[in-house]
Design a protein around this motif. Structure first.
Motif, short mmCIF file in Angstrom:
data_model
loop_
_atom_site.label_atom_id
_atom_site.label_comp_id
_atom_site.label_asym_id
_atom_site.label_seq_id
_atom_site.Cartn_x
_atom_site.Cartn_y
_atom_site.Cartn_z
N ALA A 22 8.71 11.22 -8.68
CA ALA A 22 9.22 10.38 -7.59
C ALA A 22 8.16 9.38 -7.15
O ALA A 22 8.48 8.23 -6.85
CB ALA A 22 9.68 11.24 -6.41
N HIS A 23 6.89 9.78 -7.11
CA HIS A 23 5.82 8.85 -6.78
C HIS A 23 5.78 7.71 -7.80
O HIS A 23 5.65 6.53 -7.45
CB HIS A 23 4.45 9.55 -6.76
N GLU A 24 5.88 8.07 -9.07
CA GLU A 24 5.87 7.07 -10.13
C GLU A 24 7.07 6.13 -10.00
O GLU A 24 6.94 4.91 -10.14
CB GLU A 24 5.87 7.78 -11.49
N THR A 25 8.22 6.68 -9.69
CA THR A 25 9.43 5.87 -9.52
C THR A 25 9.29 4.94 -8.32
O THR A 25 9.71 3.77 -8.38
CB THR A 25 10.67 6.78 -9.38
N ILE A 26 8.71 5.42 -7.24
CA ILE A 26 8.50 4.57 -6.06
C ILE A 26 7.66 3.35 -6.44
O ILE A 26 7.99 2.22 -6.06
CB ILE A 26 7.83 5.37 -4.91
N TYR A 49 -7.81 11.98 1.53
CA TYR A 49 -8.72 13.12 1.37
C TYR A 49 -7.98 14.34 1.93
O TYR A 49 -7.78 15.32 1.24
CB TYR A 49 -10.04 12.88 2.11
N LEU A 50 -7.55 14.21 3.18
CA LEU A 50 -6.74 15.24 3.83
C LEU A 50 -5.82 14.56 4.83
O LEU A 50 -6.27 13.82 5.70
CB LEU A 50 -7.62 16.26 4.56
N ASN A 51 -4.55 14.79 4.66
CA ASN A 51 -3.54 14.23 5.56
C ASN A 51 -3.82 14.72 6.99
O ASN A 51 -4.04 15.91 7.19
CB ASN A 51 -2.17 14.72 5.07
N ILE A 84 4.26 1.57 2.15
CA ILE A 84 5.36 2.39 1.64
C ILE A 84 5.19 3.83 2.12
O ILE A 84 4.11 4.42 1.95
CB ILE A 84 5.40 2.35 0.11
N ILE A 85 6.26 4.37 2.71
CA ILE A 85 6.27 5.77 3.12
C ILE A 85 7.55 6.42 2.60
O ILE A 85 8.55 5.75 2.36
CB ILE A 85 6.17 5.95 4.66
N GLY A 86 7.50 7.73 2.44
CA GLY A 86 8.70 8.47 2.10
C GLY A 86 9.56 8.65 3.33
O GLY A 86 9.06 8.68 4.47
N ILE A 125 0.86 -1.17 0.00
CA ILE A 125 0.00 0.00 0.00
C ILE A 125 0.91 1.22 0.00
O ILE A 125 1.85 1.31 0.79
CB ILE A 125 -0.92 0.02 1.24
N PHE A 126 0.62 2.14 -0.89
CA PHE A 126 1.38 3.39 -0.98
C PHE A 126 0.37 4.52 -0.80
O PHE A 126 -0.40 4.83 -1.69
CB PHE A 126 2.08 3.47 -2.33
N GLY A 127 0.36 5.09 0.40
CA GLY A 127 -0.58 6.16 0.70
C GLY A 127 0.12 7.50 0.69
O GLY A 127 1.33 7.59 0.87
N GLY A 128 -0.67 8.54 0.48
CA GLY A 128 -0.11 9.88 0.52
C GLY A 128 -1.08 10.91 -0.02
O GLY A 128 -2.16 10.58 -0.50
#
Length: 182
Positions: free
Chosen positions: A16-20, A39-41, A102-104, A5-8
């Protein structure tokens, strides 16, 4: 089934999101990668692009990737959502044997502040995408070596199409024409 899961916020989505996603598909032993725009972090008070627009941009960017799904769970909730709730929802849908989240690297320093973090750590294995300019303590995590020097914040301040995925460059140009970029 094994999933990631890649949230953000993806506000806006950038290369960079695409590369991740590409590196995760290549390096993690997974059957599916689920991208979940917020929706909102919970750590923010507003968003730049409307949630439904961000969702549509993500669909365009990741349409060519057969093992990637864009999940609108948090956007449909129309309120701040917490990762723990989203993971529980996705696990109830897929009944996976393994879940990576997945997190940055920029998120590592605030991970201890996440809602129900101890429970979440039992539910997922965190994977950290490295990021230029951050030297967090990440040796306890599985790593995706990314290191692209871009952030959504910087991209909002100055749109540079070299950091925008090709699939949505026209959308971003149209947005610029109709809206002042600050």
């Amino acid at each position: 089934m094994k999933i990631a899961i890649f949230g953000g916020s993806f506000d806006p989505v950038h290369i960079a999101h695409e590369t991740i996603v590409e590196v995760a598909l290549k390096n993690l032993d997974i059957d599916k990668l689920i991208v979940v725009p917020t929706y909102l972090n919970p750590f923010k008070t507003s968003f730049y692009l409307e949630p439904k627009f961000r969702f549509e941009l993500l669909k365009k960017v990741f349409l060519p990737y057969p093992n990637v799904e864009i999940c609108d769970y948090e956007i449909k909730n129309d309120k701040v959502s917490y990762t723990y709730e989203t993971v529980s929802y996705i696990k109830s849908l897929y009944k996976p044997s393994k879940v990576y989240f997945i997190i940055g690297e920029d998120n590592v320093r605030n991970l201890h502040k996440w809602y129900k973090i101890e429970e979440l750590k039992r539910e997922v294995e965190f994977v950290v995408a490295t990021r230029v300019g951050f030297n967090q303590n990440i040796e306890d995590f599985k790593i995706l070596d990314i290191n692209i020097d871009i952030s959504s914040t910087n991209l909002r301040e100055q749109i540079d199409l070299k950091f925008v995925p090709k699939a949505i460059q026209e959308d971003i140009l149209n947005l610029q024409k109709g809206r002042k970029i600050e």
